[in-house]
Motif scaffolding. Structure first.
Motif, mmCIF file in Angstrom:
data_model
loop_
_atom_site.group_PDB
_atom_site.id
_atom_site.type_symbol
_atom_site.label_atom_id
_atom_site.label_comp_id
_atom_site.label_asym_id
_atom_site.label_seq_id
_atom_site.Cartn_x
_atom_site.Cartn_y
_atom_site.Cartn_z
ATOM 1 N N GLY A 67 0.819 -1.208 0.000
ATOM 2 C CA GLY A 67 0.000 0.000 0.000
ATOM 3 C C GLY A 67 0.849 1.253 0.000
ATOM 4 O O GLY A 67 0.570 2.227 -0.709
ATOM 5 N N PHE A 68 1.931 1.243 0.787
ATOM 6 C CA PHE A 68 2.814 2.407 0.861
ATOM 7 C C PHE A 68 3.558 2.609 -0.458
ATOM 8 O O PHE A 68 3.668 3.732 -0.967
ATOM 9 N N LYS A 69 4.071 1.518 -1.038
ATOM 10 C CA LYS A 69 4.838 1.614 -2.276
ATOM 11 C C LYS A 69 3.945 1.978 -3.465
ATOM 12 O O LYS A 69 4.299 2.833 -4.281
ATOM 13 N N SER A 70 2.796 1.328 -3.556
ATOM 14 C CA SER A 70 1.939 1.567 -4.716
ATOM 15 C C SER A 70 1.326 2.962 -4.716
ATOM 16 O O SER A 70 0.982 3.501 -5.761
ATOM 17 N N SER A 71 1.187 3.557 -3.529
ATOM 18 C CA SER A 71 0.611 4.906 -3.455
ATOM 19 C C SER A 71 1.645 6.000 -3.680
ATOM 20 O O SER A 71 1.288 7.160 -3.875
ATOM 21 N N GLY A 72 2.935 5.639 -3.617
ATOM 22 C CA GLY A 72 3.980 6.657 -3.752
ATOM 23 C C GLY A 72 3.925 7.370 -5.085
ATOM 24 O O GLY A 72 3.983 8.601 -5.156
ATOM 25 N N ASP A 73 3.820 6.596 -6.165
ATOM 26 C CA ASP A 73 3.761 7.199 -7.498
ATOM 27 C C ASP A 73 2.510 8.050 -7.662
ATOM 28 O O ASP A 73 2.572 9.155 -8.219
ATOM 29 N N MET A 74 1.374 7.548 -7.168
ATOM 30 C CA MET A 74 0.132 8.315 -7.254
ATOM 31 C C MET A 74 0.238 9.633 -6.496
ATOM 32 O O MET A 74 -0.149 10.689 -6.998
ATOM 33 N N LYS A 75 0.794 9.586 -5.291
ATOM 34 C CA LYS A 75 0.936 10.803 -4.485
ATOM 35 C C LYS A 75 1.873 11.798 -5.163
ATOM 36 O O LYS A 75 1.597 13.013 -5.193
ATOM 37 N N GLU A 76 2.960 11.314 -5.749
ATOM 38 C CA GLU A 76 3.908 12.201 -6.409
ATOM 39 C C GLU A 76 3.265 12.903 -7.606
ATOM 40 O O GLU A 76 3.440 14.108 -7.807
ATOM 41 N N ARG A 77 2.489 12.167 -8.376
ATOM 42 C CA ARG A 77 1.833 12.755 -9.538
ATOM 43 C C ARG A 77 0.757 13.752 -9.124
ATOM 44 O O ARG A 77 0.588 14.811 -9.753
ATOM 45 N N LEU A 78 0.026 13.445 -8.040
ATOM 46 C CA LEU A 78 -0.964 14.401 -7.543
ATOM 47 C C LEU A 78 -0.295 15.670 -7.017
ATOM 48 O O LEU A 78 -0.821 16.774 -7.170
ATOM 49 N N ASP A 79 0.876 15.498 -6.394
ATOM 50 C CA ASP A 79 1.617 16.673 -5.924
ATOM 51 C C ASP A 79 2.037 17.553 -7.096
ATOM 52 O O ASP A 79 2.004 18.789 -7.005
ATOM 53 N N TYR A 80 2.448 16.933 -8.228
ATOM 54 C CA TYR A 80 2.801 17.701 -9.413
ATOM 55 C C TYR A 80 1.599 18.531 -9.890
ATOM 56 O O TYR A 80 1.737 19.713 -10.236
ATOM 57 N N LEU A 81 0.423 17.893 -9.905
ATOM 58 C CA LEU A 81 -0.785 18.603 -10.341
ATOM 59 C C LEU A 81 -1.117 19.742 -9.378
ATOM 60 O O LEU A 81 -1.517 20.826 -9.804
ATOM 61 N N SER A 82 -0.938 19.498 -8.073
ATOM 62 C CA SER A 82 -1.218 20.537 -7.078
ATOM 63 C C SER A 82 -0.287 21.726 -7.249
ATOM 64 O O SER A 82 -0.709 22.884 -7.184
ATOM 65 N N LEU A 84 1.201 22.622 -10.018
ATOM 66 C CA LEU A 84 0.830 23.303 -11.261
ATOM 67 C C LEU A 84 -0.352 24.231 -11.046
ATOM 68 O O LEU A 84 -0.364 25.374 -11.528
ATOM 69 N N ILE A 85 -1.362 23.770 -10.299
ATOM 70 C CA ILE A 85 -2.529 24.603 -10.015
ATOM 71 C C ILE A 85 -2.124 25.828 -9.195
ATOM 72 O O ILE A 85 -2.608 26.943 -9.423
ATOM 73 N N THR A 86 -1.202 25.627 -8.225
ATOM 74 C CA THR A 86 -0.711 26.751 -7.423
ATOM 75 C C THR A 86 0.015 27.772 -8.303
ATOM 76 O O THR A 86 -0.131 28.983 -8.123
ATOM 77 N N GLN A 87 0.807 27.277 -9.267
ATOM 78 C CA GLN A 87 1.495 28.178 -10.194
ATOM 79 C C GLN A 87 0.490 28.995 -11.001
ATOM 80 O O GLN A 87 0.670 30.198 -11.204
ATOM 81 N N PHE A 88 -0.583 28.337 -11.451
ATOM 82 C CA PHE A 88 -1.619 29.065 -12.184
ATOM 83 C C PHE A 88 -2.246 30.138 -11.302
ATOM 84 O O PHE A 88 -2.524 31.248 -11.754
ATOM 85 N N ALA A 89 -2.509 29.789 -10.035
ATOM 86 C CA ALA A 89 -3.129 30.750 -9.117
ATOM 87 C C ALA A 89 -2.238 31.955 -8.886
ATOM 88 O O ALA A 89 -2.730 33.066 -8.648
ATOM 89 N N ASN A 90 -0.908 31.754 -8.982
ATOM 90 C CA ASN A 90 0.033 32.851 -8.782
ATOM 91 C C ASN A 90 0.344 33.602 -10.069
ATOM 92 O O ASN A 90 1.176 34.504 -10.083
ATOM 93 N N GLY A 91 -0.316 33.207 -11.166
ATOM 94 C CA GLY A 91 -0.136 33.928 -12.417
ATOM 95 C C GLY A 91 0.966 33.398 -13.314
ATOM 96 O O GLY A 91 1.251 33.991 -14.355
ATOM 97 N N ASN A 92 1.600 32.266 -12.948
ATOM 98 C CA ASN A 92 2.656 31.683 -13.779
ATOM 99 C C ASN A 92 2.033 30.650 -14.710
ATOM 100 O O ASN A 92 2.011 29.448 -14.430
ATOM 101 N N LEU A 112 -4.824 20.436 -17.938
ATOM 102 C CA LEU A 112 -4.306 21.600 -17.206
ATOM 103 C C LEU A 112 -3.272 22.350 -18.035
ATOM 104 O O LEU A 112 -3.203 23.586 -17.988
ATOM 105 N N ASN A 113 -2.449 21.602 -18.793
ATOM 106 C CA ASN A 113 -1.485 22.269 -19.674
ATOM 107 C C ASN A 113 -2.202 23.118 -20.722
ATOM 108 O O ASN A 113 -1.795 24.256 -21.008
ATOM 109 N N ASP A 114 -3.272 22.562 -21.287
ATOM 110 C CA ASP A 114 -4.066 23.327 -22.255
ATOM 111 C C ASP A 114 -4.690 24.555 -21.591
ATOM 112 O O ASP A 114 -4.755 25.638 -22.194
#
Length: 345
Positions: A67-82, A84-92, A112-114
């Motif tokens: 459970g810990f190993k299989s969720s690591g990749d998912m958590k990392e990818r969700l963090d990337y999306l988070s 990116l959204i923060t960058q958009f909120a800051n105008g970048n 999100l890239n689009d």
């Protein structure tokens, strides 16, 4: 702590443990059914208990690990999306995220890239509209001058003329008390001096608005330094500047930023009673940052929304938003005021 255990990683672990529980109940039911119906010699209550105990221990350990190993990749990818959204909120809006996988998260990342590209296009459209608006403003300069003079006349009538009238009344009252009651006359003259100083500060702030709206050919850094230099000579306020010299900005952006700074300094002189003001202008990661801070008396920001004194704040916010930027103000009573402006460039 509760937020931590509600994360995606612990959700994975809980789902694995729930699977262990269901599997254990199923195996135990099957073994007990065989024991009751057929009573084989190899199957005893002791062996059933031992098998189930070992299974539970091993299954829990494996579930926690997987459970810990299989969720690591998912958590990392969700963090990337988070992020990116923060960058958009800051105008970048130039930030992007890329995934090698072809699943739902990769699809969301592409969307999100689009979205970032569309937002960036909208910012450019806003700045192009600001350029067109600046051209129109130049053609309507005479009307703007008349309107500005009318506003200054109203401010002079509402503030300075009333203060001068009060000075006249207090001076006459002090003269009448000078021979009869010198102590009272002294107090009244102290009030006269205080009001005169306030009127002088108000006039200096209003004179800021008599400066040209445009920089008259100067760069933003040069224009701001000239403005601060004049204020240093005419007021007791201490100014600190940190301005990046090599700023490459369009004429419209420079004019808007200069006018925002002019309005902010005017508000500080008129309302803040500050002794120190710090101004920072710099460019980072395709964004222009403007930070203005004073150590004045501050105010409750939410109480200024409908207040007449908030006209200047509204104007500054509108100018920043016309350039596709953000305008944030923080202030509290006796804690000074902080203004932060971020403009994509």
């Amino acid at each position: 702590m509760n937020n931590r255990f509600s994360s995606i990683r612990y959700s994975y672990i809980r789902s694995h443990l729930y699977g262990v529980f269901l599997t254990t109940v199923t195996i135990l039911s099957i073994m007990l059914s065989i024991y009751v119906l057929f009573e084989p010699e190899w199957l005893t209550p002791h062996s059933i208990f031992l098998f189930i105990s070992l299974y539970i221990v091993l299954a829990i350990i494996i579930s926690l690990y997987t459970g810990f190993k299989s969720s690591g990749d998912m958590k990392e990818r969700l963090d990337y999306l988070s992020v990116l959204i923060t960058q958009f909120a800051n105008g970048n809006y130039q930030s992007k995220v890329y995934f090698n996988e072809e699943d739902e998260l990769a699809r969301i990342g592409n969307e999100l890239n689009d979205l970032g590209e569309k937002l960036q296009s909208q910012v450019k459209s806003l700045q192009r509209m600001a350029d067109e608006k600046a051209d129109y403003a130049k053609s309507a300069h005479k009307a703007a001058v008349i309107e500005e003079r009318q506003r200054l006349a109203r401010d002079l009538h509402d503030a300075v003329s009333q203060q001068l009238f009060a000075l006249t009344m207090m001076s006459e009252a002090a003269l009448k008390q000078l021979d009869k009651n010198p102590h009272t006359a002294k107090k009244q003259m102290e009030e006269v001096a205080k009001s005169a100083l306030q009127s002088q500060t108000e006039m200096r702030a209003l004179l800021l608005h008599l400066r040209p709206v445009h920089l008259s050919g100067d760069s933003l850094a040069v224009g701001v330094k000239k403005l601060i230099g004049e204020l240093k000579q005419k007021s007791n306020t201490q100014f600190q500047m940190a301005i990046e010299e090599e700023l490459t900005l369009t004429e419209t952006v420079e004019d808007h930023v200069f006018r925002i700074i002019q309005e902010a300094l005017s508000n500080i002189l008129r309302h803040a009673n500050a002794t120190e003001v710090k101004l920072e202008i710099f460019k980072r990661a395709n964004e222009l940052f403007i930070h203005i801070r004073d150590n004045g008396k501050g105010f409750e920001v939410h109480e200024r929304v409908e207040n007449k004194a908030s006209y200047g704040l509204k104007t500054m916010r509108e100018r920043a938003e016309e350039l596709g930027g953000t305008f944030v103000i923080r202030s509290d009573q006796n804690e000074g005021t902080h203004i932060t402006i971020r403009i994509p460039s």
